[in-house]
Design a protein around this motif. Structure first.
Motif, PDB file in Angstrom:
ATOM      1  N   ARG A 296     -31.655  17.556  39.191  1.00 30.92           N
ATOM      2  CA  ARG A 296     -31.714  17.177  37.760  1.00 30.92           C
ATOM      3  C   ARG A 296     -30.412  16.514  37.338  1.00 30.92           C
ATOM      4  O   ARG A 296     -30.421  15.502  36.624  1.00 30.92           O
ATOM      5  CB  ARG A 296     -31.957  18.431  36.916  1.00 30.92           C
ATOM      6  N   ARG A 297     -29.267  17.060  37.782  1.00 30.24           N
ATOM      7  CA  ARG A 297     -27.982  16.469  37.420  1.00 30.24           C
ATOM      8  C   ARG A 297     -27.822  15.073  38.032  1.00 30.24           C
ATOM      9  O   ARG A 297     -27.286  14.166  37.394  1.00 30.24           O
ATOM     10  CB  ARG A 297     -26.853  17.393  37.916  1.00 30.24           C
ATOM     11  N   LEU A 298     -28.336  14.880  39.259  1.00 29.19           N
ATOM     12  CA  LEU A 298     -28.272  13.550  39.874  1.00 29.19           C
ATOM     13  C   LEU A 298     -29.093  12.533  39.084  1.00 29.19           C
ATOM     14  O   LEU A 298     -28.669  11.377  38.910  1.00 29.19           O
ATOM     15  CB  LEU A 298     -28.778  13.627  41.323  1.00 29.19           C
ATOM     16  N   ARG A 299     -30.233  12.967  38.597  1.00 33.31           N
ATOM     17  CA  ARG A 299     -31.058  12.038  37.810  1.00 33.31           C
ATOM     18  C   ARG A 299     -30.362  11.677  36.500  1.00 33.31           C
ATOM     19  O   ARG A 299     -30.413  10.517  36.047  1.00 33.31           O
ATOM     20  CB  ARG A 299     -32.428  12.672  37.517  1.00 33.31           C
ATOM     21  N   GLU A 300     -29.682  12.663  35.887  1.00 37.84           N
ATOM     22  CA  GLU A 300     -28.974  12.381  34.631  1.00 37.84           C
ATOM     23  C   GLU A 300     -27.847  11.377  34.862  1.00 37.84           C
ATOM     24  O   GLU A 300     -27.660  10.433  34.071  1.00 37.84           O
ATOM     25  CB  GLU A 300     -28.415  13.679  34.068  1.00 37.84           C
ATOM     26  N   PRO A 308     -31.008   2.603  39.474  1.00 37.43           N
ATOM     27  CA  PRO A 308     -32.477   2.666  39.441  1.00 37.43           C
ATOM     28  C   PRO A 308     -33.006   3.892  40.176  1.00 37.43           C
ATOM     29  O   PRO A 308     -32.504   4.247  41.247  1.00 37.43           O
ATOM     30  CB  PRO A 308     -32.919   1.379  40.134  1.00 37.43           C
ATOM     31  N   GLN A 309     -34.019   4.523  39.594  1.00 36.25           N
ATOM     32  CA  GLN A 309     -34.655   5.693  40.193  1.00 36.25           C
ATOM     33  C   GLN A 309     -36.072   5.306  40.623  1.00 36.25           C
ATOM     34  O   GLN A 309     -36.844   4.780  39.826  1.00 36.25           O
ATOM     35  CB  GLN A 309     -34.726   6.851  39.197  1.00 36.25           C
ATOM     36  N   VAL A 310     -36.369   5.575  41.879  1.00 42.15           N
ATOM     37  CA  VAL A 310     -37.678   5.233  42.432  1.00 42.15           C
ATOM     38  C   VAL A 310     -38.381   6.532  42.814  1.00 42.15           C
ATOM     39  O   VAL A 310     -37.844   7.322  43.587  1.00 42.15           O
ATOM     40  CB  VAL A 310     -37.541   4.314  43.665  1.00 42.15           C
ATOM     41  N   ARG A 311     -39.567   6.723  42.262  1.00 40.28           N
ATOM     42  CA  ARG A 311     -40.356   7.917  42.573  1.00 40.28           C
ATOM     43  C   ARG A 311     -41.206   7.639  43.809  1.00 40.28           C
ATOM     44  O   ARG A 311     -42.177   6.906  43.741  1.00 40.28           O
ATOM     45  CB  ARG A 311     -41.241   8.290  41.390  1.00 40.28           C
ATOM     46  N   ASP A 312     -40.769   8.236  44.917  1.00 42.60           N
ATOM     47  CA  ASP A 312     -41.511   8.109  46.170  1.00 42.60           C
ATOM     48  C   ASP A 312     -41.460   9.484  46.839  1.00 42.60           C
ATOM     49  O   ASP A 312     -40.514   9.812  47.563  1.00 42.60           O
ATOM     50  CB  ASP A 312     -40.867   7.040  47.060  1.00 42.60           C
ATOM     51  N   ILE A 313     -42.467  10.298  46.599  1.00 40.00           N
ATOM     52  CA  ILE A 313     -42.442  11.703  47.016  1.00 40.00           C
ATOM     53  C   ILE A 313     -42.284  11.860  48.530  1.00 40.00           C
ATOM     54  O   ILE A 313     -41.389  12.571  48.997  1.00 40.00           O
ATOM     55  CB  ILE A 313     -43.707  12.423  46.515  1.00 40.00           C
ATOM     56  N   GLY A 354     -31.219   0.031  36.090  1.00 35.40           N
ATOM     57  CA  GLY A 354     -31.566   1.426  35.892  1.00 35.40           C
ATOM     58  C   GLY A 354     -33.056   1.591  35.680  1.00 35.40           C
ATOM     59  O   GLY A 354     -33.884   0.773  36.108  1.00 35.40           O
ATOM     60  N   GLY A 355     -33.394   2.698  35.024  1.00 37.95           N
ATOM     61  CA  GLY A 355     -34.793   2.970  34.753  1.00 37.95           C
ATOM     62  C   GLY A 355     -35.455   3.770  35.862  1.00 37.95           C
ATOM     63  O   GLY A 355     -34.915   3.914  36.961  1.00 37.95           O
ATOM     64  N   VAL A 356     -36.660   4.285  35.553  1.00 35.45           N
ATOM     65  CA  VAL A 356     -37.452   5.045  36.511  1.00 35.45           C
ATOM     66  C   VAL A 356     -38.668   4.208  36.882  1.00 35.45           C
ATOM     67  O   VAL A 356     -39.407   3.737  36.005  1.00 35.45           O
ATOM     68  CB  VAL A 356     -37.883   6.402  35.919  1.00 35.45           C
ATOM     69  N   HIS A 357     -38.884   4.055  38.220  1.00 41.52           N
ATOM     70  CA  HIS A 357     -39.933   3.161  38.697  1.00 41.52           C
ATOM     71  C   HIS A 357     -40.799   3.885  39.728  1.00 41.52           C
ATOM     72  O   HIS A 357     -40.317   4.726  40.481  1.00 41.52           O
ATOM     73  CB  HIS A 357     -39.322   1.900  39.322  1.00 41.52           C
ATOM     74  N   GLN A 358     -42.069   3.536  39.747  1.00 38.12           N
ATOM     75  CA  GLN A 358     -43.004   4.119  40.699  1.00 38.12           C
ATOM     76  C   GLN A 358     -43.853   2.994  41.278  1.00 38.12           C
ATOM     77  O   GLN A 358     -44.984   2.759  40.840  1.00 38.12           O
ATOM     78  CB  GLN A 358     -43.886   5.170  40.014  1.00 38.12           C
ATOM     79  N   PRO A 359     -43.324   2.297  42.304  1.00 36.03           N
ATOM     80  CA  PRO A 359     -44.015   1.114  42.825  1.00 36.03           C
ATOM     81  C   PRO A 359     -45.267   1.440  43.624  1.00 36.03           C
ATOM     82  O   PRO A 359     -46.098   0.554  43.845  1.00 36.03           O
ATOM     83  CB  PRO A 359     -42.962   0.454  43.717  1.00 36.03           C
ATOM     84  N   GLY A 360     -45.447   2.693  44.090  1.00 40.11           N
ATOM     85  CA  GLY A 360     -46.643   3.051  44.844  1.00 40.11           C
ATOM     86  C   GLY A 360     -46.681   2.495  46.251  1.00 40.11           C
ATOM     87  O   GLY A 360     -47.707   1.936  46.667  1.00 40.11           O
TER      88      GLY A 360
END
Length: 394
Positions: A296-300, A308-313, A354-360
């Motif tokens: 959580r602290r890394l995301r902040e 930029p944050q990329v959501r790739d589980i 920056g921003g949160v991205h989910q390219p799939g």
């Protein structure tokens, strides 16, 4: 039973204890070795000294006759100087030989150690009770045994040499004085050598006894060994504090590195992994990672500094489980990470920061890699599987 300071001393002394004892001068030694080695050396050096002395004396007596005919104070002073130098020249090899043998006897018994503790005044040294205990205890018994053995050794040496002397005395009237003196000298030297060689055997036995007594005195209890180990390794509380400080410093460095990362891969909530690539690297490196509160602290921090944050589980879990901080990503994940970095570069060209991205993206091949959050299945009774270890999957 728990170890206590008064526990029985049954354990061998540790190397640290032996080193400390050596520094304090507690080294097993026997005086017998130096004494008998000196006697052996003297038995070989004395004939040389005697020969040199007789030769010098003959020359000096010749000069005395000349001085008696023409007395002169300066000549007498010169003669006395020559006599002194001749005596010193003859005695010097004997003194040097005995000195060398004495040093060698100390060296073979543990080396030459300069310790100040043995010469410091102490009440225990003038206390008569330890001396009485040594006198009537095992130490005193061994000293009496040594004295008897030395007496026997000298008696045997005399018996071995007295037969030649008896024959010499019986026929001494028909022999020149030089022959008589030579036989007496040889017999005396033989007696010294036989006694000294026997004494050396006794010295070896005495050293074994002294060493046994010294090692027994230095024995340690379980409690003392544990205390020494604690002193060497450090107090557990202090070690824990140092470890905590080191972890805090490493975490602070990691938090600083995430602000300059190229991308932060998220799970999206349970784990986070920050990557950075430079042409100087062989491959992209993991500069920060964490789970739970650290994630959580890394995301902040990434949001604050425009990373930029990329959501790739699957990729985030694979990188978190298979890479340490500062380590390059495994070759198996090159393609998946290259897609993410290319995507981030496209965002930068579009002016997106920056921003949160989910390219799939297509999930990467993680077979054989440790993955954060994946449970390891193990066979259980009835043919099913059960989960052990692991962290609950996001």
């Amino acid at each position: 039973m728990a170890d206590s300071p008064g526990g029985e001393k049954t354990e061998k002394p540790t190397p640290q204890r032996l080193k400390k004892a050596r520094g304090e001068g507690q080294i097993p030694r026997t005086q017998e070795l130096g004494t008998w080695m000196g006697a052996v050396a003297a038995s070989f050096l004395l004939p040389m000294m005697a020969s040199s002395s007789f030769e010098a004396a003959g020359q000096l007596f010749g000069q005395i006759g000349q001085i008696a005919r023409t007395p002169d104070v300066s000549a007498i002073e010169h003669l006395l100087g020559e006599a002194l130098s001749s005596f010193l020249g003859a005695a010097l090899p004997l003194a040097a030989g005995v000195l060398v043998v004495g040093v060698m006897s100390s060296a073979v018994q543990g080396g030459v150690v300069f310790a100040s503790k043995p010469v410091k005044p102490s009440f225990s040294k003038i206390n008569p009770f330890p001396g009485l205990k040594r006198m009537f205890g095992g130490h005193g018994l061994w000293e009496v045994t040594k004295a008897l053995l030395k007496t026997i050794a000298i008696a045997v040496a005399i018996l071995l040499t007295v037969s030649d002397v008896k024959a010499l005395v019986a026929s001494s009237g028909s022999m020149p004085l030089s022959v008589v003196a030579g036989v007496f000298t040889d017999s005396a030297l033989m007696m010294i050598r036989v006694a000294a060689l026997t004494g050396l055997v006794l010295a070896v036995a005495d050293y074994a006894v002294v060493r046994f007594q010294q090692m027994k005195k230095l024995k340690m209890s379980h409690y003392e060994i544990k205390q020494e180990h604690k002193q060497q390794e450090g107090d557990p509380h202090v070690k824990g504090h140092r470890r905590a400080v080191a972890l805090a410093q490493a975490r602070n460095r990691m938090m600083t590195d995430v602000t300059t990362a190229d991308v932060l891969l998220t799970n999206p909530t349970h784990v986070a992994v920050a990557l950075k690539y430079s042409p100087a690297f062989g491959a992209p490196k993991v500069v920060a990672k964490g789970s739970g509160e650290v994630a959580r602290r890394l995301r902040e921090l990434a949001a604050e500094h425009g990373v930029p944050q990329v959501r790739d589980i699957p990729l985030a879990r694979a990188l978190h489980g298979s890479c340490d901080i500062g380590q390059e990503i495994p070759p198996q994940l090159f393609t998946a990470v290259a897609r993410v970095l290319a995507f981030v570069m496209q965002l930068g060209l579009k002016g997106v920061k920056g921003g949160v991205h989910q390219p799939g993206f297509t999930p990467p091949d993680t077979e054989g890699l440790p993955v954060a959050g994946r449970r390891r299945a193990t066979p259980v009774a009835g043919g099913g599987t059960g989960a052990v270890g692991g962290v609950a999957a996001a």
